[in-house]
Design a protein around this motif. Structure first.
Motif, PDB file in Angstrom:
ATOM      1  N   GLU A  76     -13.695   7.757   3.319  1.00 16.90           N
ATOM      2  CA  GLU A  76     -12.893   7.795   4.539  1.00 16.90           C
ATOM      3  C   GLU A  76     -13.025   6.356   5.246  1.00 16.90           C
ATOM      4  O   GLU A  76     -12.249   5.837   5.989  1.00 16.90           O
ATOM      5  CB  GLU A  76     -13.811   8.903   5.378  1.00 16.90           C
ATOM      6  CG  GLU A  76     -13.054  10.306   5.039  1.00 16.90           C
ATOM      7  CD  GLU A  76     -13.789  11.513   5.256  1.00 16.90           C
ATOM      8  OE1 GLU A  76     -14.658  11.207   6.310  1.00 16.90           O
ATOM      9  OE2 GLU A  76     -13.948  12.489   4.446  1.00 16.90           O
ATOM     10  N   ARG A  77     -14.180   5.612   5.239  1.00 13.49           N
ATOM     11  CA  ARG A  77     -14.379   4.357   5.833  1.00 13.49           C
ATOM     12  C   ARG A  77     -13.252   3.462   5.035  1.00 13.49           C
ATOM     13  O   ARG A  77     -12.774   2.788   5.776  1.00 13.49           O
ATOM     14  CB  ARG A  77     -15.809   4.015   5.668  1.00 13.49           C
ATOM     15  CG  ARG A  77     -15.919   2.550   6.236  1.00 13.49           C
ATOM     16  CD  ARG A  77     -17.390   1.841   5.516  1.00 13.49           C
ATOM     17  NE  ARG A  77     -17.734   1.782   4.019  1.00 13.49           N
ATOM     18  CZ  ARG A  77     -17.417   0.697   3.602  1.00 13.49           C
ATOM     19  NH1 ARG A  77     -16.825  -0.328   4.257  1.00 13.49           N
ATOM     20  NH2 ARG A  77     -17.312   0.669   2.256  1.00 13.49           N
ATOM     21  N   ASN A 102      -9.618   4.226   6.241  1.00 18.78           N
ATOM     22  CA  ASN A 102      -9.303   3.780   7.608  1.00 18.78           C
ATOM     23  C   ASN A 102      -9.277   2.016   7.542  1.00 18.78           C
ATOM     24  O   ASN A 102      -8.118   1.632   8.055  1.00 18.78           O
ATOM     25  CB  ASN A 102     -10.582   3.953   8.476  1.00 18.78           C
ATOM     26  CG  ASN A 102     -10.754   5.459   8.860  1.00 18.78           C
ATOM     27  OD1 ASN A 102      -9.629   6.003   8.970  1.00 18.78           O
ATOM     28  ND2 ASN A 102     -11.686   6.004   9.472  1.00 18.78           N
ATOM     29  N   GLU A 103     -10.075   1.435   6.621  1.00 16.06           N
ATOM     30  CA  GLU A 103      -9.859   0.106   6.767  1.00 16.06           C
ATOM     31  C   GLU A 103      -8.719  -0.414   5.944  1.00 16.06           C
ATOM     32  O   GLU A 103      -8.018  -1.424   6.505  1.00 16.06           O
ATOM     33  CB  GLU A 103     -11.120  -0.615   5.835  1.00 16.06           C
ATOM     34  CG  GLU A 103     -12.199  -0.512   6.532  1.00 16.06           C
ATOM     35  CD  GLU A 103     -12.435  -1.612   7.711  1.00 16.06           C
ATOM     36  OE1 GLU A 103     -11.849  -2.715   7.757  1.00 16.06           O
ATOM     37  OE2 GLU A 103     -13.174  -1.007   9.015  1.00 16.06           O
ATOM     38  N   SER A 139      -5.812   1.227   6.149  1.00 18.64           N
ATOM     39  CA  SER A 139      -4.702   1.675   7.015  1.00 18.64           C
ATOM     40  C   SER A 139      -4.788   0.426   7.952  1.00 18.64           C
ATOM     41  O   SER A 139      -3.533  -0.266   8.430  1.00 18.64           O
ATOM     42  CB  SER A 139      -4.973   2.725   7.730  1.00 18.64           C
ATOM     43  OG  SER A 139      -4.787   3.996   7.029  1.00 18.64           O
ATOM     44  N   LYS A 140      -5.552   0.052   8.599  1.00 13.97           N
ATOM     45  CA  LYS A 140      -5.691  -0.983   9.213  1.00 13.97           C
ATOM     46  C   LYS A 140      -5.085  -2.379   8.683  1.00 13.97           C
ATOM     47  O   LYS A 140      -4.461  -2.972   9.200  1.00 13.97           O
ATOM     48  CB  LYS A 140      -7.181  -1.345   9.872  1.00 13.97           C
ATOM     49  CG  LYS A 140      -7.675  -0.639  11.242  1.00 13.97           C
ATOM     50  CD  LYS A 140      -8.794  -1.237  11.839  1.00 13.97           C
ATOM     51  CE  LYS A 140      -9.935  -0.192  11.332  1.00 13.97           C
ATOM     52  NZ  LYS A 140     -11.435  -1.131  11.812  1.00 13.97           N
ATOM     53  N   LYS A 144      -4.395   8.787  -0.335  1.00 10.45           N
ATOM     54  CA  LYS A 144      -5.169   9.528   0.754  1.00 10.45           C
ATOM     55  C   LYS A 144      -4.943  11.196   0.398  1.00 10.45           C
ATOM     56  O   LYS A 144      -5.968  11.853   0.585  1.00 10.45           O
ATOM     57  CB  LYS A 144      -4.487   9.216   2.177  1.00 10.45           C
ATOM     58  CG  LYS A 144      -4.780   8.217   2.847  1.00 10.45           C
ATOM     59  CD  LYS A 144      -3.951   7.905   4.238  1.00 10.45           C
ATOM     60  CE  LYS A 144      -4.785   7.050   5.210  1.00 10.45           C
ATOM     61  NZ  LYS A 144      -3.786   6.792   6.225  1.00 10.45           N
TER      62      LYS A 144
END
Lengths: 151, 236
Positions: free
Chosen positions: A55-56, A59-60, A62-63, A121
């Protein structure tokens, strides 16, 4: 019919389907073999570490992919990590998407990377669901006084 | 096996930036009867643990310098490290260890998720004991144990050993190995690969540094990255 046997059968059938559908591969069995009375929660612990870490990373990713200028080295580094951890727990479908993902990174193809991000994802959430369901079934078997059948 | 008992006294240092892989390798090592296992998440922390702080370890100026006032508190008998790590790679770590007079005899095993023959031979040439492809399996560690036992037996008979000032497996550990794992915070068989490595490593044997040359005569398959079932029997 004996409730325990029914639950065990449910578990075995479910688990078998996960391998058949490619969600899990043999590495997951290797993990199970490392679990014993002295380490009864090993598999769950590793899998939950995988969930947190993934999940970390997602997120990274996506950013990083939504920056004006995409740092493909960074993207690749994250995907490499995700590929590694999914391989370590036997999450085969996630691992496979990561391989394709890295190819797009190499090509510096933002569109391709974004598509892979969506795909990874999706695969991640699928395998997460499957594993959580399997753990629930295992718990039910144990609660009913049965033992977890090994393949 | 008598040697197995000695093996269980081994203190292993496992290095990997992935928390999942650290957990995995720790469990694999424990299951393989290595009782004392320490895991760290970087090459620089590994060097710190080994008591070897260098000037180039402090890339991060904010990192406190935990200078050991003891040179090497813990006797480590085996280092197993991931190759791909941010900052110091497993290869860099291997080099540092092999360049250190106090640590160079510690066997180092490299793990990697990527099958890159040139990478593998580079590591073996630098003195790595073994090269494992990830995910590492119990069978890999079992073969490593056998391999280490063999070399232990053979090393004891080598006259050249007298030149080596320190032999880690003979030194008394200053810290008793605990049955717990400490997380140090300061912070498949693949027959094609094996064949390839066999050829490469045997070609490399003649070019190697002194340490490998010493062992060359006895154990030509020492540098093989992965064993399959054809381990040769020790014959001396």
């Amino acid at each position: 019919m004996d409730g325990v046997i029914l639950l065990q059968k449910q578990l075995v059938d479910y688990s078998t389907s996960l391998y058949k559908e490619g969600f899990l591969d043999d590495q997951f069995k290797q993990l199970q073999q490392l679990q014993d009375e002295s380490n009864p929660d090993f598999v769950v612990e590793v899998v939950y570490l995988f969930f947190e870490d993934s999940e970390r990373l997602l997120n990274e990713l996506s950013k990083t992919l939504n920056q004006q200028i995409v740092d493909f080295k960074k993207v690749d580094a994250h995907v490499h990590q995700l590929k590694g951890s999914s391989s370590s727990i036997g999450a085969q479908r996630v691992q496979k998407v990561c391989i394709a993902f890295r190819n797009y990174c190499e090509e510096q193809n933002t569109e391709g990377c974004l598509r892979c991000l969506q795909l990874v994802k999706h695969e991640y959430s699928l395998v997460k669901n499957k594993l959580e369901t399997m753990f629930k079934l295992e718990k039910q078997v144990l609660a009913a006084g049965g033992s977890i059948p090994m393949h | 096996m008598v040697m197995a008992a000695a093996e269980s006294q081994f203190h292993v240092l496992a290095v990997d930036d992935s928390i999942i892989d650290r957990k995995l390798i720790e469990r694999l090592l424990k299951t393989s009867s290595y009782r004392a296992v320490t895991t760290v998440d970087s090459g620089s922390k590994a060097l710190e643990f080994l008591g070897l702080l260098g000037d180039d370890d402090h890339g991060n100026p904010n990192q406190p310098c935990i200078c050991t006032n003891h040179s090497q508190e813990v006797a480590v008998n085996l280092v197993i490290t991931d190759y791909c790590m941010p900052g110091m790679t497993g290869y860099d770590l291997l080099k540092r260890i092999k360049e250190s007079s106090s640590l160079r005899n510690i066997p180092v095993v490299i793990m990697s998720s990527e099958n890159v023959p040139s990478r593998i031979s580079r590591c073996l040439q630098e003195g790595a004991e073994e090269f494992f492809l990830k995910p590492v399996r119990l069978s890999d560690l079992n073969k490593l144990k056998t391999h280490m036992m063999k070399s232990k037996c053979k090393n004891h008979q080598m006259p050249e050993n007298l030149e080596d000032p320190e032999r880690p497996e003979e030194s008394t550990a200053t810290s008793s190995p605990s049955a717990e794992t400490s997380e140090f915070q300061s912070p498949q068989s693949q027959p094609q690969l094996k064949q390839q490595q066999q050829q490469q490593s045997q070609a490399n044997n003649s070019n190697n540094n002194k340490r490998k040359a010493v062992e060359e005569g006895l154990s030509p398959d020492r540098a093989r990255p992965r064993y399959s079932n054809d381990l040769t029997v020790v014959s001396n």
